[in-house]
Design a protein around this motif. Structure first.
Motif, PDB file in Angstrom:
ATOM      1  N   LEU A   1       0.673  -1.208   0.125  1.00  0.00           N
ATOM      2  CA  LEU A   1       0.107   0.076   0.046  1.00  0.00           C
ATOM      3  C   LEU A   1       0.799   1.236   0.140  1.00  0.00           C
ATOM      4  CD1 LEU A   1      -2.857   0.352   0.202  1.00  0.00           C
ATOM      5  CD2 LEU A   1      -3.058   0.536   2.543  1.00  0.00           C
ATOM      6  N   ILE A   2       0.552   2.235  -0.888  1.00  0.00           N
ATOM      7  CA  ILE A   2       1.345   3.318  -0.907  1.00  0.00           C
ATOM      8  C   ILE A   2       0.599   4.604  -0.323  1.00  0.00           C
ATOM      9  CG2 ILE A   2       2.055   5.205  -2.702  1.00  0.00           C
ATOM     10  CD1 ILE A   2       2.032   2.689  -4.728  1.00  0.00           C
ATOM     11  N   PHE A   3       1.426   5.476   0.079  1.00  0.00           N
ATOM     12  CA  PHE A   3       0.947   6.660   0.920  1.00  0.00           C
ATOM     13  C   PHE A   3       1.432   7.891   0.417  1.00  0.00           C
ATOM     14  CE2 PHE A   3      -0.664   3.373   3.711  1.00  0.00           C
ATOM     15  CZ  PHE A   3      -2.098   3.775   4.046  1.00  0.00           C
ATOM     16  N   ILE A   4       0.613   8.861   0.009  1.00  0.00           N
ATOM     17  CA  ILE A   4       1.055  10.232  -0.504  1.00  0.00           C
ATOM     18  C   ILE A   4       0.674  11.149   0.292  1.00  0.00           C
ATOM     19  CG2 ILE A   4       1.145  11.655  -2.465  1.00  0.00           C
ATOM     20  CD1 ILE A   4       0.912   9.101  -4.332  1.00  0.00           C
ATOM     21  N   GLY A   5       1.494  11.977   0.732  1.00  0.00           N
ATOM     22  CA  GLY A   5       0.997  13.216   1.800  1.00  0.00           C
ATOM     23  C   GLY A   5       1.143  14.397   0.851  1.00  0.00           C
ATOM     24  N   GLU A   6      -0.082  15.364   1.186  1.00  0.00           N
ATOM     25  CA  GLU A   6      -0.101  16.634   0.689  1.00  0.00           C
ATOM     26  C   GLU A   6       0.600  17.465   1.567  1.00  0.00           C
ATOM     27  OE1 GLU A   6      -3.027  20.118  -0.741  1.00  0.00           O
ATOM     28  OE2 GLU A   6      -3.758  18.680   0.557  1.00  0.00           O
ATOM     29  N   ALA A   7       1.640  18.257   1.486  1.00  0.00           N
ATOM     30  CA  ALA A   7       2.449  18.587   2.537  1.00  0.00           C
ATOM     31  C   ALA A   7       3.226  20.118   1.879  1.00  0.00           C
ATOM     32  CB  ALA A   7       3.754  17.792   2.943  1.00  0.00           C
ATOM     33  N   TYR A   8       3.185  20.973   2.724  1.00  0.00           N
ATOM     34  CA  TYR A   8       3.825  22.318   2.293  1.00  0.00           C
ATOM     35  C   TYR A   8       5.043  22.985   3.029  1.00  0.00           C
ATOM     36  CZ  TYR A   8      -0.464  22.240  -0.485  1.00  0.00           C
ATOM     37  OH  TYR A   8      -1.434  21.957  -1.346  1.00  0.00           O
ATOM     38  N   HIS A   9       5.182  22.254   4.169  1.00  0.00           N
ATOM     39  CA  HIS A   9       6.435  22.936   4.958  1.00  0.00           C
ATOM     40  C   HIS A   9       7.613  21.882   4.994  1.00  0.00           C
ATOM     41  CE1 HIS A   9       2.470  24.675   6.473  1.00  0.00           C
ATOM     42  NE2 HIS A   9       3.482  25.654   6.544  1.00  0.00           N
ATOM     43  N   TYR A  10       8.765  22.347   4.079  1.00  0.00           N
ATOM     44  CA  TYR A  10       9.672  21.345   3.989  1.00  0.00           C
ATOM     45  C   TYR A  10      10.666  21.061   5.377  1.00  0.00           C
ATOM     46  CZ  TYR A  10      12.999  25.380   3.901  1.00  0.00           C
ATOM     47  OH  TYR A  10      13.709  26.715   4.067  1.00  0.00           O
ATOM     48  N   SER A  11      10.455  21.777   6.262  1.00  0.00           N
ATOM     49  CA  SER A  11      11.070  21.686   7.708  1.00  0.00           C
ATOM     50  C   SER A  11      10.328  20.609   8.347  1.00  0.00           C
ATOM     51  CB  SER A  11      10.816  22.987   8.391  1.00  0.00           C
ATOM     52  OG  SER A  11       9.356  23.132   8.769  1.00  0.00           O
ATOM     53  N   LEU A  12       9.332  20.181   7.630  1.00  0.00           N
ATOM     54  CA  LEU A  12       8.402  18.808   8.434  1.00  0.00           C
ATOM     55  C   LEU A  12       8.656  17.875   7.476  1.00  0.00           C
ATOM     56  CD1 LEU A  12       5.185  20.916   9.730  1.00  0.00           C
ATOM     57  CD2 LEU A  12       7.247  20.139  11.079  1.00  0.00           C
ATOM     58  N   TYR A  13       9.077  17.924   6.604  1.00  0.00           N
ATOM     59  CA  TYR A  13       9.459  16.799   5.533  1.00  0.00           C
ATOM     60  C   TYR A  13       9.903  15.389   6.166  1.00  0.00           C
ATOM     61  CZ  TYR A  13       8.172  19.570   1.234  1.00  0.00           C
ATOM     62  OH  TYR A  13       7.476  20.423   0.495  1.00  0.00           O
ATOM     63  N   ASN A  14      10.759  15.784   6.939  1.00  0.00           N
ATOM     64  CA  ASN A  14      11.640  14.312   7.112  1.00  0.00           C
ATOM     65  C   ASN A  14      10.704  13.835   8.321  1.00  0.00           C
ATOM     66  OD1 ASN A  14      14.654  13.894   6.709  1.00  0.00           O
ATOM     67  ND2 ASN A  14      14.164  15.986   6.340  1.00  0.00           N
ATOM     68  N   LYS A  15      10.002  14.637   9.095  1.00  0.00           N
ATOM     69  CA  LYS A  15       9.121  14.068  10.385  1.00  0.00           C
ATOM     70  C   LYS A  15       8.023  13.359   9.814  1.00  0.00           C
ATOM     71  CE  LYS A  15       6.440  15.990  14.126  1.00  0.00           C
ATOM     72  NZ  LYS A  15       6.075  16.948  14.931  1.00  0.00           N
ATOM     73  N   TYR A  16       7.385  13.694   8.731  1.00  0.00           N
ATOM     74  CA  TYR A  16       6.310  12.726   8.078  1.00  0.00           C
ATOM     75  C   TYR A  16       6.820  11.758   7.607  1.00  0.00           C
ATOM     76  CZ  TYR A  16       2.970  15.952   9.822  1.00  0.00           C
ATOM     77  OH  TYR A  16       1.974  16.672  10.775  1.00  0.00           O
ATOM     78  N   ILE A  17       8.104  11.510   6.871  1.00  0.00           N
ATOM     79  CA  ILE A  17       8.462  10.620   5.957  1.00  0.00           C
ATOM     80  C   ILE A  17       9.035   9.405   7.217  1.00  0.00           C
ATOM     81  CG2 ILE A  17      10.446   9.766   4.777  1.00  0.00           C
ATOM     82  CD1 ILE A  17      10.123  12.306   3.116  1.00  0.00           C
ATOM     83  N   PHE A  18       9.920   9.811   8.043  1.00  0.00           N
ATOM     84  CA  PHE A  18      10.318   8.893   8.973  1.00  0.00           C
ATOM     85  C   PHE A  18       9.605   8.433  10.088  1.00  0.00           C
ATOM     86  CE2 PHE A  18      14.087  10.955   6.700  1.00  0.00           C
ATOM     87  CZ  PHE A  18      14.334   9.660   6.051  1.00  0.00           C
ATOM     88  N   ASP A  19       8.929   9.629  10.719  1.00  0.00           N
ATOM     89  CA  ASP A  19       8.164   9.072  11.825  1.00  0.00           C
ATOM     90  C   ASP A  19       6.433   8.954  11.474  1.00  0.00           C
ATOM     91  OD1 ASP A  19      10.114   9.832  13.353  1.00  0.00           O
ATOM     92  OD2 ASP A  19       9.604  11.900  13.998  1.00  0.00           O
ATOM     93  N   GLY A  20       6.204   9.539  10.501  1.00  0.00           N
ATOM     94  CA  GLY A  20       4.717   9.371   9.878  1.00  0.00           C
ATOM     95  C   GLY A  20       4.803   8.316   8.937  1.00  0.00           C
ATOM     96  N   LYS A  21       5.582   8.016   8.463  1.00  0.00           N
ATOM     97  CA  LYS A  21       6.028   6.500   7.465  1.00  0.00           C
ATOM     98  C   LYS A  21       5.343   6.598   5.949  1.00  0.00           C
ATOM     99  CE  LYS A  21       7.820   4.487  11.198  1.00  0.00           C
ATOM    100  NZ  LYS A  21       8.911   4.062  11.259  1.00  0.00           N
TER     101      LYS A  21
END
Length: 570
Positions: free
Chosen positions: A294-314
Motif C-alpha cells: 500500500l502506497i501513502f502520498i501526503g499533501e505537504a507544504y512545509h519542508y521543515s517537516l518533511y523528514n518528520k512525516y517521512i520517517f516518523d509518519g511513515k
C-alpha cells in the motif's frame, strides 16, 4: 525496460474526465452541464492513458461528498446548500467515508459496484489505483448510511457538552449555534431550494476544518467542514492524548482497510500537516502490516517537516509544492530574479537525503493551469520545467488531466476561480473534450499544436518509464562544473542521471531565446564513468544525434532552442 518503482501518476476527476457536455453554464446543474461517470473511464480511455506511460491513476473526488444535487429518491439525505461549496460540491467535504459519489454512477443504487469495476479495469490495463483520504475534516452534514454492520459513525458517541474530550470525534463551541457566513449565495442566483435560507442547524457548533474554533467562521474559511479531533486539546496548548489511541483513530483505520480490501493500491492524503504525525505513524504502520504494498502520498507544504512525516509518519511520498514546483514555476514564468540555483537549493537543502520521497508536478487540482495567462499562457514554455519535474529524481511525477492538451481553465464555472478547473461545479473541460472527442478518446478535435504537445508528454513519460537511469539511477548536478562555460546562464539547468549500464545527460533551457552551450563533465565523473575519446549521444525526446570527438577534453557543444530540453543517452 526499466524495472522501476517510480510512479508516473495521472490525476483525473471522474466527474470531469468523461463529460462530453459543452454547455458550461455558470453555476449550471448536473442536468444542464452534465457529469462524467465511472463507466466513461472505459477500456479505450484506460488504454490511451497507459500508452502515455502512466503507471498509476489518481481518481479524485470519488468518495461521497456534500452536494446541492438532490439524491433523496435513492435514500440519500439531502445536504443543506448553505454549507456546500459549488453545485456539485467539494470533493474535500466528505459526507460518507464508506460510500462513493452517486453522481458518478449510471445506476445510483449500483454505484459501489460501478467503482469496483473501474478499479478492476484499471488493474487490467496494468495501472494501479490511488484515491483520496481526507483526514482533517468532514462535511458538516456527515453521516454514513452504508457503514458496515457494527461500525460506530464519526461523532455518534460524542459528548457535545464538552468542548474537548479525547473520546470525542469533533470539537464543539459549547452553548453557541453555528452561523452561516454572511454574504454566501449558494449555487448563485439561479439556484433555489427550501433549505437555502442562510441557516444551518448545528447546535452546538463544531470547529471548522482550518482550525477555526468559532461558531461564526468567515466566508474565506473552510466553513463547509467540521474539524476532526485526533486527541489534541487546542484550548490547552495543544496537549495530546494519544495513549490509548482516541476512538477516531480506529474508525479511520477501519475506513482505509475497507477501501484497501476493494483493491485500492494507494491513498493521497489531504493536508497531512493538520493531523498529528503520531497518528500517521500508527495508521500507516498498522495498514502496511496487512497490506505491505500500500502506497501513502501526503499533501505537504512545509519542508521543515518533511523528514518528520517521512520517517516518523511513515509516508512513502510527499508533495514537493513549496520547493521544486515553486522554483520551476518562477522560471517558466520568467519572473524577475528566478534562476536555476533555486532548483539546486531544493535537492541540496530542502529535500536533501529524501529526494526519492518527493512527488513532483506542474499542475494539480489546487494549482493554476500552465496554459492560463496567469501562469505561462504558452504551454510550450513549460517544456524545460516538465523535463526537470519528471527526471530530477526517482520520486513520483504527476500530470493533471488536461495539462497534456493545454487546458487553460479560463474564467469561473461558479464557485471556482480563474485558471483552476473547477472541482466544485458541474462543467466540461473544453480542451480535454477535444481529445475526448464525444467519447472516442482519440484526440479527433485537437489542433496540430495540441497533438504535438500531447506527444511531447507521452514521449517524456515513456522515456522516464523505460529508462533505468531516469527511473532508478544516481543524480549528479553539473551546474558548478559548467557555470563558467561559454553560453551558460542561470536559466539553464543540467545534470546527469546514471546507472552502471546507462547514462543520460539532462539539459533544460528555460530561456525564451536560443542558446549555445559547451557542456563539460568534472574530472571525478569522467573517471567514475571511464569516459575516454569520442562520445555519441541520442536525445530520447527527438531521436536527434549529437557527438563529440573527446568528451573528457572538449566537452559537448550543443544548440538549445528556446524553452526546450534534451535527454541525451550515451
Amino acid at each position: 525496460m526499466s524495472t522501476t518503482n517510480k510512479l508516473i501518476i495521472y490525476q483525473l476527476l471522474p466527474r470531469l474526465f468523461g463529460n462530453t457536455n459543452t454547455t458550461n453554464k455558470f453555476y449550471g446543474s448536473v442536468e444542464e452541464n452534465g457529469t462524467g461517470k465511472f463507466s466513461d473511464i472505459n477500456d479505450k480511455a484506460l488504454s490511451e492513458i497507459a500508452k502515455m506511460g502512466f503507471t498509476h491513476i489518481f481518481y479524485t473526488g470519488v468518495v461521497e461528498h456534500a452536494s446541492m444535487t438532490d439524491y433523496s429518491q435513492f435514500g440519500i439525505k439531502t445536504d443543506d446548500p448553505d454549507v456546500v461549496k459549488g453545485r456539485a460540491g467539494s470533493p474535500y467535504a466528505i459526507k460518507d467515508y464508506y460510500d462513493v459519489d452517486p453522481g458518478l454512477a449510471v445506476d445510483v443504487k449500483n454505484r459501489m459496484a460501478e467503482y469496483e469495476a473501474l478499479i478492476t479495469r484499471t488493474h487490467t490495463h496494468g495501472m494501479q489505483v490511488i484515491m483520496d483520504f481526507v483526514p482533517n475534516h468532514v462535511a458538516r452534514t456527515y453521516g454514513s448510511d452504508v457503514k458496515p454492520a457494527g461500525a460506530r459513525d464519526i461523532g455518534q458517541d460524542d459528548d457535545n457538552t464538552r468542548a474537548f474530550s479525547p473520546k470525542n470525534d469533533f470539537y464543539y463551541i459549547c452553548g453557541q449555534p453555528f452561523k452561516v457566513p454572511g454574504g454566501y449565495n449558494p449555487g448563485g442566483d439561479g439556484f433555489t431550494s427550501p433549505l437555502k435560507d442562510g441557516k444551518f442547524d448545528e447546535n452546538p457548533a463544531k470547529a471548522t476544518g482550518n482550525d477555526v474554533f468559532s461558531a461564526s467562521p468567515t466566508i474565506n474559511d473552510w466553513f463547509e467542514t467540521a474539524k476532526l479531533n485526533y486527541g489534541v486539546d487546542f484550548s490547552d496548548n495543544k496537549k495530546t492524548y494519544f495513549d490509548p489511541p482516541p476512538p477516531l483513530w480506529n474508525k479511520l483505520y477501519d475506513i482505509l482497510d475497507f477501501w484497501a480490501q476493494k483493491g485500492i493500491d494507494g491513498f493521497r492524503c489531504d493536508m497531512i500537516e493538520y493531523v498529528p504525525v503520531e497518528f500517521w505513524g500508527w495508521l500507516i504502520t498498522k495498514l502496511k502490516a496487512k497490506y505491505p504494498a500500500l502506497i501513502f502520498i501526503g499533501e505537504a507544504y512545509h519542508y521543515s517537516l518533511y523528514n518528520k512525516y517521512i520517517f516518523d509518519g511513515k509516508f512513502d511520498y510527499l508533495y514537493d509544492k513549496t520547493g521544486l514546483y515553486d522554483a520551476v514555476k518562477a522560471l517558466v514564468r520568467s519572473q524577475l530574479g528566478a534562476n536555476t540555483w533555486a532548483i539546486n537549493n531544493v535537492w541540496n537543502n530542502e529535500t536533501k537525503g529524501i529526494d526519492s520521497h518527493m512527488l513532483r508536478f506542474m499542475e494539480n487540482h489546487d494549482e493554476e493551469r500552465i496554459a492560463n495567462v496567469v501562469f505561462a499562457g504558452n504551454p510550450w514554455y513549460a517544456v524545460p520545467g516538465m523535463i526537470v519535474t519528471a527526471t530530477l529524481s526517482t520520486g513520483p511525477v504527476m500530470v493533471y488531466s488536461g495539462q497534456e492538451v493545454a487546458e487553460p481553465a479560463n474564467g469561473s464555472m461558479g464557485f471556482s476561480v480563474n485558471a483552476h478547473t473547477s472541482i466544485f461545479d458541474y462543467c466540461g473541460v473544453p480542451e480535454h473534450q477535444k481529445w475526448l472527442n464525444n467519447g472516442h478518446y482519440d484526440g479527433g478535435q485537437l489542433s496540430p499544436d495540441q497533438k504535438n504537445l500531447r506527444s511531447f508528454y507521452s514521449t517524456l513519460l515513456n522515456a522516464v518509464k523505460n529508462s533505468d537511469a531516469l527511473s532508478n539511477g544516481e543524480f549528479y548536478e553539473l551546474m558548478c562544473a559548467n557555470e563558467r562555460q561559454p553560453g551558460f546562464n542561470t536559466q539553464i539547468y543540467l545534470y546527469l542521471r546514471y546507472t552502471d549500464k546507462q547514462r543520460i545527460l539532462v539539459i533544460a533551457n528555460f530561456n525564451r531565446s536560443q542558446g549555445q552551450l559547451t557542456v563539460i563533465l568534472p574530472a571525478d565523473l569522467i573517471a567514475k564513468l571511464n569516459l575516454t575519446g569520442k562520445a555519441e549521444f541520442t536525445d530520447l525526446l527527438t531521436g536527434n544525434k549529437y557527438s563529440t570527438d573527446d568528451m573528457a577534453q572538449q566537452g559537448l557543444n550543443i544548440t538549445l532552442p528556446p524553452t526546450s530540453g534534451v535527454l541525451l543517452a550515451f
